[in-house]
Design a protein around this motif. Structure first.
Motif, PDB file in Angstrom:
ATOM      1  N   VAL A 116       5.700   4.117 -10.929  1.00  0.00           N
ATOM      2  CA  VAL A 116       5.088   5.443 -11.076  1.00  0.00           C
ATOM      3  C   VAL A 116       6.124   6.542 -11.317  1.00  0.00           C
ATOM      4  O   VAL A 116       5.782   7.646 -11.711  1.00  0.00           O
ATOM      5  CB  VAL A 116       4.213   5.801  -9.847  1.00  0.00           C
ATOM      6  CG1 VAL A 116       3.010   4.882  -9.761  1.00  0.00           C
ATOM      7  CG2 VAL A 116       5.012   5.752  -8.552  1.00  0.00           C
ATOM      8  N   ILE A 159       8.092  11.615  -3.837  1.00  0.00           N
ATOM      9  CA  ILE A 159       7.426  10.504  -3.141  1.00  0.00           C
ATOM     10  C   ILE A 159       6.117  10.970  -2.526  1.00  0.00           C
ATOM     11  O   ILE A 159       5.126  10.234  -2.543  1.00  0.00           O
ATOM     12  CB  ILE A 159       8.381   9.907  -2.081  1.00  0.00           C
ATOM     13  CG1 ILE A 159       9.566   9.233  -2.782  1.00  0.00           C
ATOM     14  CG2 ILE A 159       7.639   8.916  -1.184  1.00  0.00           C
ATOM     15  CD1 ILE A 159      10.780   9.041  -1.927  1.00  0.00           C
ATOM     16  N   LEU A 184      10.248   4.120  -8.274  1.00  0.00           N
ATOM     17  CA  LEU A 184       9.214   4.181  -7.249  1.00  0.00           C
ATOM     18  C   LEU A 184       8.019   3.360  -7.712  1.00  0.00           C
ATOM     19  O   LEU A 184       7.520   3.549  -8.822  1.00  0.00           O
ATOM     20  CB  LEU A 184       8.800   5.634  -7.007  1.00  0.00           C
ATOM     21  CG  LEU A 184       7.839   5.872  -5.838  1.00  0.00           C
ATOM     22  CD1 LEU A 184       8.517   5.521  -4.506  1.00  0.00           C
ATOM     23  CD2 LEU A 184       7.356   7.314  -5.824  1.00  0.00           C
ATOM     24  N   LYS A 197       4.106   1.909  -6.725  1.00  0.00           N
ATOM     25  CA  LYS A 197       2.919   2.089  -5.893  1.00  0.00           C
ATOM     26  C   LYS A 197       1.983   0.933  -6.244  1.00  0.00           C
ATOM     27  O   LYS A 197       1.545   0.808  -7.386  1.00  0.00           O
ATOM     28  CB  LYS A 197       2.272   3.441  -6.212  1.00  0.00           C
ATOM     29  CG  LYS A 197       0.983   3.707  -5.488  1.00  0.00           C
ATOM     30  CD  LYS A 197       1.220   4.101  -4.056  1.00  0.00           C
ATOM     31  CE  LYS A 197      -0.125   4.421  -3.418  1.00  0.00           C
ATOM     32  NZ  LYS A 197      -0.088   4.997  -2.149  1.00  0.00           N
ATOM     33  N   GLU A 198       1.747   0.064  -5.261  1.00  0.00           N
ATOM     34  CA  GLU A 198       0.899  -1.120  -5.438  1.00  0.00           C
ATOM     35  C   GLU A 198       1.306  -1.926  -6.673  1.00  0.00           C
ATOM     36  O   GLU A 198       0.468  -2.374  -7.449  1.00  0.00           O
ATOM     37  CB  GLU A 198      -0.570  -0.704  -5.489  1.00  0.00           C
ATOM     38  CG  GLU A 198      -1.026  -0.144  -4.147  1.00  0.00           C
ATOM     39  CD  GLU A 198      -2.459   0.345  -4.154  1.00  0.00           C
ATOM     40  OE1 GLU A 198      -3.204   0.035  -5.101  1.00  0.00           O
ATOM     41  OE2 GLU A 198      -2.826   1.043  -3.197  1.00  0.00           O
ATOM     42  N   TYR A 229       2.796  10.444  -4.237  1.00  0.00           N
ATOM     43  CA  TYR A 229       2.250   9.086  -4.383  1.00  0.00           C
ATOM     44  C   TYR A 229       1.826   8.458  -3.070  1.00  0.00           C
ATOM     45  O   TYR A 229       1.480   7.284  -3.031  1.00  0.00           O
ATOM     46  CB  TYR A 229       3.274   8.177  -5.079  1.00  0.00           C
ATOM     47  CG  TYR A 229       3.616   8.697  -6.459  1.00  0.00           C
ATOM     48  CD1 TYR A 229       2.721   8.526  -7.511  1.00  0.00           C
ATOM     49  CD2 TYR A 229       4.798   9.380  -6.684  1.00  0.00           C
ATOM     50  CE1 TYR A 229       3.018   9.018  -8.769  1.00  0.00           C
ATOM     51  CE2 TYR A 229       5.097   9.876  -7.944  1.00  0.00           C
ATOM     52  CZ  TYR A 229       4.207   9.692  -8.976  1.00  0.00           C
ATOM     53  OH  TYR A 229       4.496  10.183 -10.231  1.00  0.00           O
ATOM     54  N   LYS A 230       1.849   9.221  -1.984  1.00  0.00           N
ATOM     55  CA  LYS A 230       1.497   8.646  -0.685  1.00  0.00           C
ATOM     56  C   LYS A 230       0.014   8.340  -0.608  1.00  0.00           C
ATOM     57  O   LYS A 230      -0.802   9.000  -1.189  1.00  0.00           O
ATOM     58  CB  LYS A 230       1.870   9.585   0.462  1.00  0.00           C
ATOM     59  CG  LYS A 230       3.347   9.604   0.711  1.00  0.00           C
ATOM     60  CD  LYS A 230       3.683  10.104   2.085  1.00  0.00           C
ATOM     61  CE  LYS A 230       3.441  11.584   2.226  1.00  0.00           C
ATOM     62  NZ  LYS A 230       4.062  12.184   3.370  1.00  0.00           N
ATOM     63  N   ASP A 252       5.545   5.900   5.793  1.00  0.00           N
ATOM     64  CA  ASP A 252       4.887   6.241   4.527  1.00  0.00           C
ATOM     65  C   ASP A 252       5.694   5.791   3.320  1.00  0.00           C
ATOM     66  O   ASP A 252       5.304   6.047   2.183  1.00  0.00           O
ATOM     67  CB  ASP A 252       4.660   7.761   4.429  1.00  0.00           C
ATOM     68  CG  ASP A 252       3.587   8.236   5.394  1.00  0.00           C
ATOM     69  OD1 ASP A 252       2.737   7.409   5.789  1.00  0.00           O
ATOM     70  OD2 ASP A 252       3.596   9.425   5.752  1.00  0.00           O
ATOM     71  N   LEU A 253       6.843   5.158   3.570  1.00  0.00           N
ATOM     72  CA  LEU A 253       7.714   4.750   2.467  1.00  0.00           C
ATOM     73  C   LEU A 253       8.518   3.521   2.862  1.00  0.00           C
ATOM     74  O   LEU A 253       8.970   3.406   3.999  1.00  0.00           O
ATOM     75  CB  LEU A 253       8.696   5.887   2.122  1.00  0.00           C
ATOM     76  CG  LEU A 253       9.778   5.557   1.089  1.00  0.00           C
ATOM     77  CD1 LEU A 253       9.162   5.402  -0.300  1.00  0.00           C
ATOM     78  CD2 LEU A 253      10.836   6.645   1.061  1.00  0.00           C
ATOM     79  N   LYS A 289       0.832  -1.211   0.000  1.00  0.00           N
ATOM     80  CA  LYS A 289       0.000   0.000   0.000  1.00  0.00           C
ATOM     81  C   LYS A 289       0.867   1.261   0.000  1.00  0.00           C
ATOM     82  O   LYS A 289       0.525   2.246  -0.634  1.00  0.00           O
ATOM     83  CB  LYS A 289      -0.920   0.011   1.228  1.00  0.00           C
ATOM     84  CG  LYS A 289      -1.999  -1.047   1.143  1.00  0.00           C
ATOM     85  CD  LYS A 289      -3.152  -0.547   0.283  1.00  0.00           C
ATOM     86  CE  LYS A 289      -4.274  -1.559   0.224  1.00  0.00           C
ATOM     87  NZ  LYS A 289      -4.624  -1.934  -1.143  1.00  0.00           N
ATOM     88  N   VAL A 290       1.977   1.226   0.741  1.00  0.00           N
ATOM     89  CA  VAL A 290       2.857   2.403   0.771  1.00  0.00           C
ATOM     90  C   VAL A 290       3.772   2.366  -0.453  1.00  0.00           C
ATOM     91  O   VAL A 290       4.068   1.295  -0.981  1.00  0.00           O
ATOM     92  CB  VAL A 290       3.716   2.461   2.064  1.00  0.00           C
ATOM     93  CG1 VAL A 290       2.832   2.584   3.292  1.00  0.00           C
ATOM     94  CG2 VAL A 290       4.651   1.288   2.163  1.00  0.00           C
ATOM     95  N   PRO A 291       4.207   3.542  -0.910  1.00  0.00           N
ATOM     96  CA  PRO A 291       5.158   3.561  -2.027  1.00  0.00           C
ATOM     97  C   PRO A 291       6.445   2.823  -1.648  1.00  0.00           C
ATOM     98  O   PRO A 291       6.877   2.877  -0.498  1.00  0.00           O
ATOM     99  CB  PRO A 291       5.436   5.048  -2.249  1.00  0.00           C
ATOM    100  CG  PRO A 291       4.327   5.771  -1.571  1.00  0.00           C
ATOM    101  CD  PRO A 291       3.854   4.877  -0.460  1.00  0.00           C
TER     102      PRO A 291
END
Length: 99
Positions: free
Chosen positions: A79, A95, A72, A74-75, A98-99, A44-45, A12-14
């Protein structure tokens, strides 16, 4: 048990993947910057370091031609991507989108 790369990037987090090499000067400059980014963004990362010499197939899959290259996810989706060294604020700003 070691998670597969696919498991790691499908979170879920980048997830910032740092493709690096031990012999690479700019990679050594990037390491402390990534630590600062992690300190600022915390949970968050997720940051994953991939040694291109030990993981050539993975580097080839993502067409990493030079190091350092940061990608990076994301899911599970790529991205953002950048080769070379970025400063902490630039990375945090990218970053944060994309959070």
């Amino acid at each position: 048990m070691k998670n597969s790369f696919q498991d790691i990037i499908h979170q879920k987090v980048p997830v910032l993947v740092d493709f690096y090499a031990d012999w690479c000067g700019p990679c050594k400059m990037l390491a402390p910057i990534l630590q600062e980014v992690k300190a600022e963004l915390g949970d968050d990362l997720k940051i994953v370091k991939i040694d291109v010499d030990k993981n050539q197939s993975l580097a080839a899959k993502f067409q990493v031609r030079g190091v350092p290259t940061m990608i990076l996810f994301k899911e599970g989706n790529q991205v953002w991507r950048q080769s070379g060294v970025l400063q902490k604020q630039e990375l945090v700003s990218v970053i944060s989108n994309y959070k």
